[in-house]
Design a protein around this motif. Structure first.
Motif, mmCIF file in Angstrom:
data_model
loop_
_atom_site.group_PDB
_atom_site.id
_atom_site.type_symbol
_atom_site.label_atom_id
_atom_site.label_comp_id
_atom_site.label_asym_id
_atom_site.label_seq_id
_atom_site.Cartn_x
_atom_site.Cartn_y
_atom_site.Cartn_z
ATOM 1 N N ALA A 256 0.699 -1.123 0.147
ATOM 2 C CA ALA A 256 -0.115 0.118 -0.194
ATOM 3 C C ALA A 256 0.902 1.312 -0.074
ATOM 4 C CB ALA A 256 -0.949 -0.109 1.288
ATOM 5 N N PHE A 257 0.379 2.149 -0.494
ATOM 6 C CA PHE A 257 1.088 3.662 -0.540
ATOM 7 C C PHE A 257 -0.050 4.675 -0.780
ATOM 8 C CE2 PHE A 257 1.111 1.948 -4.994
ATOM 9 C CZ PHE A 257 1.183 3.352 -5.679
ATOM 10 N N THR A 258 0.600 5.823 -0.727
ATOM 11 C CA THR A 258 -0.533 7.034 -0.903
ATOM 12 C C THR A 258 0.418 7.781 -1.898
ATOM 13 O OG1 THR A 258 0.759 8.191 0.676
ATOM 14 C CG2 THR A 258 -1.271 7.053 1.547
ATOM 15 N N THR A 259 -0.631 8.586 -2.844
ATOM 16 C CA THR A 259 -0.192 9.435 -3.932
ATOM 17 C C THR A 259 -1.307 10.203 -4.223
ATOM 18 O OG1 THR A 259 0.999 9.811 -5.619
ATOM 19 C CG2 THR A 259 -0.380 7.765 -5.822
ATOM 20 N N CYS A 260 -1.036 11.272 -5.160
ATOM 21 C CA CYS A 260 -2.285 11.882 -5.768
ATOM 22 C C CYS A 260 -2.470 11.602 -7.111
ATOM 23 C CB CYS A 260 -2.004 13.445 -5.741
ATOM 24 S SG CYS A 260 -3.452 14.392 -6.599
ATOM 25 N N TYR A 271 -5.238 12.849 -1.830
ATOM 26 C CA TYR A 271 -4.045 11.940 -1.832
ATOM 27 C C TYR A 271 -4.768 10.562 -1.237
ATOM 28 C CZ TYR A 271 0.856 12.004 -1.149
ATOM 29 O OH TYR A 271 2.225 11.896 -1.402
ATOM 30 N N ASP A 272 -4.725 9.797 -2.115
ATOM 31 C CA ASP A 272 -5.115 8.467 -2.465
ATOM 32 C C ASP A 272 -4.615 7.402 -1.766
ATOM 33 O OD1 ASP A 272 -7.939 8.665 -3.476
ATOM 34 O OD2 ASP A 272 -6.669 9.926 -4.895
ATOM 35 N N VAL A 273 -5.107 6.361 -1.390
ATOM 36 C CA VAL A 273 -4.558 5.055 -0.945
ATOM 37 C C VAL A 273 -4.524 4.282 -2.194
ATOM 38 C CG1 VAL A 273 -4.632 3.024 0.249
ATOM 39 C CG2 VAL A 273 -4.994 5.258 1.397
ATOM 40 N N CYS A 274 -3.198 3.656 -2.576
ATOM 41 C CA CYS A 274 -3.348 2.752 -3.680
ATOM 42 C C CYS A 274 -2.577 1.415 -3.120
ATOM 43 C CB CYS A 274 -2.543 3.421 -4.716
ATOM 44 S SG CYS A 274 -3.058 4.837 -5.603
ATOM 45 N N THR A 275 -2.596 0.356 -3.964
ATOM 46 C CA THR A 275 -2.032 -0.908 -3.549
ATOM 47 C C THR A 275 -1.285 -1.506 -4.792
ATOM 48 O OG1 THR A 275 -3.782 -2.647 -3.790
ATOM 49 C CG2 THR A 275 -3.640 -1.454 -1.766
ATOM 50 N N ILE A 276 -0.373 -2.265 -4.773
ATOM 51 C CA ILE A 276 0.569 -2.699 -6.035
ATOM 52 C C ILE A 276 1.080 -3.980 -5.716
ATOM 53 C CG2 ILE A 276 2.645 -1.428 -5.650
ATOM 54 C CD1 ILE A 276 2.570 -0.629 -8.621
ATOM 55 N N THR A 287 -9.147 4.394 -2.864
ATOM 56 C CA THR A 287 -10.000 5.603 -2.744
ATOM 57 C C THR A 287 -10.303 6.400 -3.724
ATOM 58 O OG1 THR A 287 -8.002 6.851 -1.990
ATOM 59 C CG2 THR A 287 -9.252 5.588 -0.230
ATOM 60 N N ASP A 288 -11.221 7.372 -3.876
ATOM 61 C CA ASP A 288 -11.944 7.997 -4.891
ATOM 62 C C ASP A 288 -11.468 9.249 -5.034
ATOM 63 O OD1 ASP A 288 -13.256 8.981 -2.844
ATOM 64 O OD2 ASP A 288 -15.247 8.572 -3.369
ATOM 65 N N GLY A 289 -10.320 9.867 -4.343
ATOM 66 C CA GLY A 289 -10.066 11.061 -4.751
ATOM 67 C C GLY A 289 -10.781 12.115 -3.773
ATOM 68 N N SER A 290 -11.700 11.668 -3.037
ATOM 69 C CA SER A 290 -12.406 12.586 -2.240
ATOM 70 C C SER A 290 -11.411 13.050 -0.823
ATOM 71 C CB SER A 290 -13.782 12.208 -1.835
ATOM 72 O OG SER A 290 -13.861 10.970 -1.228
ATOM 73 N N LEU A 291 -10.499 12.414 -0.628
ATOM 74 C CA LEU A 291 -9.944 12.301 0.863
ATOM 75 C C LEU A 291 -8.444 12.806 0.856
ATOM 76 C CD1 LEU A 291 -11.642 9.316 2.668
ATOM 77 C CD2 LEU A 291 -12.001 11.745 3.022
ATOM 78 N N ARG A 292 -7.815 13.233 1.842
ATOM 79 C CA ARG A 292 -6.289 13.361 1.888
ATOM 80 C C ARG A 292 -6.206 11.995 2.889
ATOM 81 N NH1 ARG A 292 -5.032 18.867 3.821
ATOM 82 N NH2 ARG A 292 -5.786 18.048 5.663
ATOM 83 N N PHE A 307 -6.664 3.727 7.523
ATOM 84 C CA PHE A 307 -5.929 4.773 7.040
ATOM 85 C C PHE A 307 -6.753 5.868 7.820
ATOM 86 C CE2 PHE A 307 -8.837 4.079 3.639
ATOM 87 C CZ PHE A 307 -9.187 5.261 3.435
ATOM 88 N N ASP A 308 -5.833 7.067 7.658
ATOM 89 C CA ASP A 308 -6.279 8.220 8.258
ATOM 90 C C ASP A 308 -6.760 9.056 7.098
ATOM 91 O OD1 ASP A 308 -6.129 11.090 8.955
ATOM 92 O OD2 ASP A 308 -4.424 10.768 10.252
ATOM 93 N N GLY A 309 -7.793 9.534 7.244
ATOM 94 C CA GLY A 309 -8.319 10.417 6.148
ATOM 95 C C GLY A 309 -9.178 11.675 6.746
ATOM 96 N N SER A 310 -9.013 12.769 5.577
ATOM 97 C CA SER A 310 -9.430 14.010 6.071
ATOM 98 C C SER A 310 -10.155 14.668 4.902
ATOM 99 C CB SER A 310 -8.418 14.944 6.804
ATOM 100 O OG SER A 310 -7.411 15.179 5.716
ATOM 101 N N ASN A 311 -11.001 15.685 4.689
ATOM 102 C CA ASN A 311 -11.338 16.607 3.867
ATOM 103 C C ASN A 311 -10.125 17.322 3.431
ATOM 104 O OD1 ASN A 311 -12.625 18.505 2.393
ATOM 105 N ND2 ASN A 311 -14.611 18.202 3.136
ATOM 106 N N TYR A 312 -9.789 17.501 2.267
ATOM 107 C CA TYR A 312 -8.709 18.374 1.979
ATOM 108 C C TYR A 312 -9.052 19.679 1.548
ATOM 109 C CZ TYR A 312 -10.120 17.181 -2.835
ATOM 110 O OH TYR A 312 -10.785 16.575 -3.975
ATOM 111 N N ASP A 313 -10.102 20.019 1.473
ATOM 112 C CA ASP A 313 -10.704 21.459 1.318
ATOM 113 C C ASP A 313 -11.041 21.803 2.547
ATOM 114 O OD1 ASP A 313 -10.095 21.727 -1.424
ATOM 115 O OD2 ASP A 313 -12.328 21.104 -1.965
ATOM 116 N N ASN A 314 -11.959 21.256 3.459
ATOM 117 C CA ASN A 314 -12.415 21.861 4.811
ATOM 118 C C ASN A 314 -11.399 21.332 5.686
ATOM 119 O OD1 ASN A 314 -13.479 22.665 7.015
ATOM 120 N ND2 ASN A 314 -15.609 21.809 6.330
#
Length: 731
Positions: A256-260, A271-276, A287-292, A307-314
């Motif tokens: 698992a890793f994180t990236t945009c 900032y999405d969670v991805c796996t490879i 994830t769907d691009g709605s969270l940091r 994982f830790d997720g937050s609203n990257y706008d608010n």
């Protein structure tokens, strides 16, 4: 009378940084920061200790900074990041499955840091070292063995479940980019085409991409050529220079890793969670691009990720713990949202078992643990940790919980708790102390540590707000005269204060000051409504809460109304400037590393995406940008100001400090400007850390009304302390 601790005692203090529990839960590795006076550096040492408290911690590193302690699956391998001199075995071509050799093990059975030279890693001692992955074999002993040798260093890593491979994150420039980087190092021009053109701490940004690389630990060649680059696991986005890729290798042999993954990553906070797969195939964007997103952690069976997720706008919405299956476009569910508390920064989500996630949460004026069932209601744990201790670090493995706990009178130490207690509704809390990092330091000091309590008071709008208040030891408001009081304002504003040990507060209370740290509106530990009320504004609500805290302490007989002082760093500096524009309550103030003109600041810092979301573009809303700027009310500031900044602070640029300084001086206000050369949005070296405290203290002492008016006999204990400690005292 209290004489005050010596500033030089700062150099003897060790502060816990991170904890990591071995897979079986029997041992805990931890890092602790200390100071090297000769080199004027902070250095982080690596320690290991049994979690049953049967033996004192054993120190593994000394001369170079160690970070990111990570256990191998066997519980004997302990890997970490460090910049050290190149492994001698590597230079001699003896990197093989036999480790660092019998000779090294025999001569260094306790794992002492015999090869931990001042030069660092990845070089022959003649060049500046680069950060690499190293590992101790705790069963065999000997020094740490170097596992990587990337030319430009390694930023992050994780070990595979089989113990034979590792994944690292490293920048990989093209030939053209490498040539540009070399020119930059030689003083060449800076060329930037990215929208996110700078990041505090990372400086001016370039186009070099960071990737994940996978390689075998026992490979004959452990440099970049011995690793396979995962082309579909690369860094991108405005957050990546600081957030990194955060690789985590799961039990089903996926990483698992994180990236945009946004089309315009520099203009996005996602900032999405991805796996490879380790061979670079089958990348999934979970994830769907709605969270940091941050800190992905695999469940024990490897089919889910927390994982830790937050609203990257608010940014005012609480960070929450989420769980998702390892699937593309997965159904993501919050498991902590019902608590209405943000996740704290003292540790990543951890799986207690296959059905429960444990996270540290910011809970009013404390950091506590919460247990979050995947299917069920989250609840607080360790309710009897005490209302005087807060969690500063956290990890969980093998049914053992490691906690770094701190209080006003207790620098952080490591404690271990059976994980089974987390399954109880009202667990007993920490039971075994593992470390005693500062017992010797505490035994040698003559001045007692501060007392502390969380005080509730009403602000100007009649709402209840809390402040963490530190007192000189044995201070009694009913019997003692009101004390000089410093209001110390936290940054953020997405942050909060808890009753933790801080050297600056210890220094001030030992010299007779009360120190109040208000959790003003906007602080993140009281739920979304309390935090989000600040959205779209600056100055009015926070300064009201700050001033109301001082009024409350004056009414209670704690604070002397003629000897009130105010300071704050970052957003605390912003609030300090607003407070002194609103009132003449404070005898002196020190806004540090702040922003005072949001209109002129736009585009000069690294937070333009946040400011755009909250306030729009400055040319579209110029009146709003002016209204939230304290510089527009500088004609109302009469309080003497000590204004500080870092010369290369890209979060709150130094030009902001210059504007405020020149503006108040033009009005005849007493002011002083302090700029720390080559410094980012922090105070880096021990000498500068102590200089900062000394500057603030001198500013407050010399602006006490009795001193300013030349009254004799004012605070004799302060003059005695200054003389005894060899510091500049009052006139």
């Amino acid at each position: 009378m209290q004489h005050g601790i010596d500033l030089e005692s700062y150099y003897d203090l060790r502060l816990l940084a991170a904890v990591s529990v071995s897979p079986d839960g029997d041992r805990v590795a931890f890092t602790a920061q200390e100071s090297d006076p000769a080199a004027d550096e902070h250095r982080t040492g690596l320690y290991v200790a049994p979690t049953d408290g049967s033996r004192e911690p054993h120190r593994l590193t000394r001369a170079s900074t160690a970070s990111s302690p990570t256990w191998g699956p066997d519980g004997d391998t302990l890997a970490f990041l460090a910049a050290r001199d190149t492994d001698l075995d590597r230079e001699r071509g003896r990197i093989d499955d036999e480790g660092d050799g019998e000779e090294a093990a025999e001569s260094n059975a306790e794992g002492a840091d015999w090869n931990d030279g001042d030069g660092g890693s990845g070089t022959d001692g003649d060049e500046t070292p680069t950060q690499q992955v190293w590992a101790f074999d705790l069963a065999r002993g000997g020094d740490a063995r170097q596992l990587t040798a990337f030319d430009r260093g390694v930023t992050e890593f994780d070990l595979a479940p089989d113990g034979e491979r590792l994944v690292v994150a490293a920048r990989d420039p093209t030939d053209e980019q490498a040539e540009y980087l070399d020119q930059r190092e030689d003083g060449g021009p800076i060329e930037v085409t990215r929208l996110q053109h700078k990041r505090d701490g990372a400086g001016w940004l370039d186009d070099v991409t960071a990737y994940l690389f996978v390689g075998e630990i026992g490979a004959d060649e452990a440099d970049a050529d011995g690793f396979d680059r995962l082309d579909d696991a690369s860094g991108a986005g405005s957050a990546e220079p600081l957030a990194g890729l955060q690789p985590a290798w799961g039990p089903t042999d996926r990483i698992a890793f994180t990236t945009c993954v946004d089309d315009d990553p520099d203009d996005s906070g996602a900032y999405d969670v991805c796996t490879i797969a380790p061979d670079g195939s089958e990348r999934r964007v979970v994830t769907d691009g709605s969270l940091r997103c941050a800190s992905p952690t695999w469940s024990p069976d490897g089919d889910r990720i927390a994982f830790d997720g937050s609203n990257y706008d608010n940014w005012y919405e609480p960070n929450e713990a989420y769980v998702a299956p390892d699937e593309a476009d997965a159904d993501v569910a919050s498991v902590s949202g019902e608590l209405d508390r943000t996740l704290a920064r003292s540790g990543a989500p951890r799986w207690l078992d296959g059905e429960m996630v444990v996270v540290p949460i910011a809970d009013e004026a404390w950091t506590r643990l919460a247990v979050c069932p995947v299917d069920g209601e989250p609840r607080r744990a360790f309710t009897r940790q005490g209302r005087d201790r807060t969690v500063a670090a956290f990890d969980l493995a093998g049914d053992t919980v490691a906690l770094g706990l701190t209080a006003a009178d207790q620098p952080p130490d490591v404690y271990a708790v059976p994980g089974a207690e987390l399954r109880e509704d009202d667990a007993g809390g920490p039971t075994r102390r593992v470390s005693a990092l500062n017992d010797g330091w505490l035994d040698e000091r003559e001045d007692p540590l501060p007392d502390c309590e969380v005080v509730a008071y009403e602000n100007g709008d009649g709402e209840e707000v809390e402040a963490v208040v530190y007192y000189p030891n044995d201070f009694d408001a009913d019997a003692d005269d009101p004390a000089p009081t410093i209001c110390s304002i936290h940054g953020g504003p997405m942050s909060y204060d808890a009753p933790a040990y801080r050297f600056a507060i210890d220094y001030w209370t030992s010299r007779g000051y009360v120190v109040a740290k208000p959790n003003y509106r906007g602080s993140t530990s009281y739920g979304r409504a309390f935090s989000e009320v600040l959205k779209g504004s600056r100055g009015e609500l926070e300064s009201d809460d700050v001033i109301s805290a001082m009024e409350h302490l004056v009414d209670e007989g704690v604070a002397d109304p003629d000897r009130l002082f105010c300071t704050g760093f970052s957003y605390g500096g912003i609030t300090t400037a607003h407070a002194v524009a609103r009132t003449d309550t404070f005898a002196a103030a020190a806004p540090e590393h702040g922003i005072y003109d949001f209109y002129s600041n736009f585009g000069t810092d690294d937070n333009h995406n946040w400011h755009q979301w909250e306030f729009g573009m400055p040319w579209e809303n110029p009146d709003l940008y002016r209204d939230i700027s304290s510089i527009t009310r500088v004609d109302q500031i009469d309080t003497p100001l000590l204004i500080t900044a870092g010369e290369e602070d890209w979060r709150c640029p130094p030009t902001q400090a210059e504007q405020l300084y020149v503006s108040v001086r033009k009005r005849g206000v007493d002011a002083k400007l302090v700029i720390y050369p080559d410094e980012h949005h922090n105070i880096g070296t021990p000498k500068r850390a102590t200089h900062r405290i000394e500057e603030l203290t001198e500013w407050f002492e010399t602006h006490e009304p009795s001193v300013a008016e030349g009254v004799s006999g004012a605070r004799p204990n302060e003059r005695e302390a200054s003389s005894a400690n060899g510091e500049q005292g009052e006139p």
